[in-house]
Design a protein around this motif. Structure first.
Motif, PDB file in Angstrom:
ATOM      1  N   ASP A 109       4.871   5.595   8.413  1.00 47.73           N
ATOM      2  CA  ASP A 109       4.275   5.045   7.188  1.00 47.73           C
ATOM      3  C   ASP A 109       4.484   5.971   5.991  1.00 47.73           C
ATOM      4  O   ASP A 109       4.497   5.514   4.841  1.00 47.73           O
ATOM      5  CB  ASP A 109       2.779   4.793   7.392  1.00 47.73           C
ATOM      6  N   ASP A 171      -5.176   3.589   2.669  1.00 49.97           N
ATOM      7  CA  ASP A 171      -6.169   2.774   3.368  1.00 49.97           C
ATOM      8  C   ASP A 171      -6.439   3.297   4.776  1.00 49.97           C
ATOM      9  O   ASP A 171      -5.616   4.017   5.364  1.00 49.97           O
ATOM     10  CB  ASP A 171      -5.716   1.312   3.434  1.00 49.97           C
ATOM     11  N   ASP A 172      -7.586   2.920   5.322  1.00 54.06           N
ATOM     12  CA  ASP A 172      -8.019   3.417   6.618  1.00 54.06           C
ATOM     13  C   ASP A 172      -7.125   2.973   7.768  1.00 54.06           C
ATOM     14  O   ASP A 172      -7.014   3.665   8.789  1.00 54.06           O
ATOM     15  CB  ASP A 172      -9.465   2.987   6.909  1.00 54.06           C
ATOM     16  N   GLU A 173      -6.485   1.834   7.625  1.00 55.26           N
ATOM     17  CA  GLU A 173      -5.596   1.374   8.689  1.00 55.26           C
ATOM     18  C   GLU A 173      -4.417   2.327   8.854  1.00 55.26           C
ATOM     19  O   GLU A 173      -3.984   2.622   9.977  1.00 55.26           O
ATOM     20  CB  GLU A 173      -5.076  -0.031   8.369  1.00 55.26           C
ATOM     21  N   THR A 174      -3.921   2.842   7.741  1.00 54.79           N
ATOM     22  CA  THR A 174      -2.791   3.773   7.788  1.00 54.79           C
ATOM     23  C   THR A 174      -3.182   5.078   8.466  1.00 54.79           C
ATOM     24  O   THR A 174      -2.417   5.643   9.251  1.00 54.79           O
ATOM     25  CB  THR A 174      -2.272   4.058   6.363  1.00 54.79           C
ATOM     26  N   HIS A 176      -5.516   5.546  10.662  1.00 56.20           N
ATOM     27  CA  HIS A 176      -6.341   5.202  11.821  1.00 56.20           C
ATOM     28  C   HIS A 176      -6.374   6.313  12.858  1.00 56.20           C
ATOM     29  O   HIS A 176      -7.398   6.533  13.514  1.00 56.20           O
ATOM     30  CB  HIS A 176      -5.821   3.916  12.460  1.00 56.20           C
TER      31      HIS A 176
END
Length: 235
Positions: A109, A171-174, A176
């Motif tokens: 990412d 973002d938090d998904e990145t 995780h």
């Protein structure tokens, strides 16, 4: 020695370990790298350098844990840490994704090519020290290094790092991977602390081995953070 005296020694040993853990964690939290993360002043370049170097350290976590397990002297404790290992590998009862794959996706990412990462000398030293302690025949050394010197500090350390990424709108998904370990590593540390308590209860002199290894790993981690900041400054 009376049973009462033994109980007092056990309590003193546990209190010493708890106090040492709090002191070591507090020292690490004062490091400029984590302070900058908490304050939102850390640069994205520094965070990416951290990701690169942390990748080299984290990818060997299973090997650290296996080395430690090989030196435990009780089957029930081996079983407890094997559960941690299974969770890390994604082969436990929950069948979650292996943590190594989650980190690999994180690197992707941020357009980081693992094959092109060059270790900083302090990263190499961090890895070597963890291997040395976890491979010690006295399991108190490996437990001190991997528990008090690593797993037990992860929730607070990663909380700061997450704050640094969020300050840049990530973002938090990145991120995780870090959020996941803020939760699961707390449980891993608790499992190891129970083993440490048993070792210290049986032999108070092993407290020194635990604290020496833990302190050494905290020092190595601080040098690791300093090197990351200096590398970024150099660029």
């Amino acid at each position: 020695m009376s049973e009462y005296q033994k109980e007092i020694e056990i309590r003193n040993g546990s209190a010493l370990l708890q106090s040492a853990h709090e002191e070591l964690a507090a020292r690490l939290q004062k490091h400029p790298f984590l302070t900058a993360c908490r304050n939102g002043t850390i640069s994205m370049e520094q965070l990416k350098t951290f990701l690169e170097q942390q990748a080299l350290y984290s990818e060997k976590f299973i090997q650290y844990l296996c080395a430690l397990i090989s030196n435990l002297d009780r089957q029930d404790e081996v079983h407890d840490l094997l559960e941690n290992l299974a969770e890390e590998m994604g082969v436990d009862e929950h069948g979650d994704e292996p943590h190594s794959k989650i980190f690999a996706r994180l690197l992707n990412d941020f357009d980081i090519d693992r094959s092109k990462i060059e270790p900083l000398p302090q990263t190499t030293k961090l890895i070597e020290r963890m291997f040395r302690w976890c491979s010690d025949k006295d399991s108190a050394c490996g437990l001190g290094a991997l528990c008090l010197g690593a797993e037990a500090i992860v929730p607070d350390m990663y909380s700061d790092i997450v704050a640094g990424f969020r300050a840049h709108g990530i973002d938090d998904e990145t991120i995780h991977f870090f959020i996941l370990h803020m939760e699961c590593d707390d449980g891993h540390a608790e499992t190891m602390m129970k083993i440490i308590d048993r070792l210290v209860e049986a032999n108070q002199s092993r407290t020194n081995a635990v604290l020496q290894a833990a302190g050494d790993m905290i020092e190595a981690r601080m040098s690791f953070f300093s090197a990351i900041m200096e590398a970024d400054h150099g660029r």
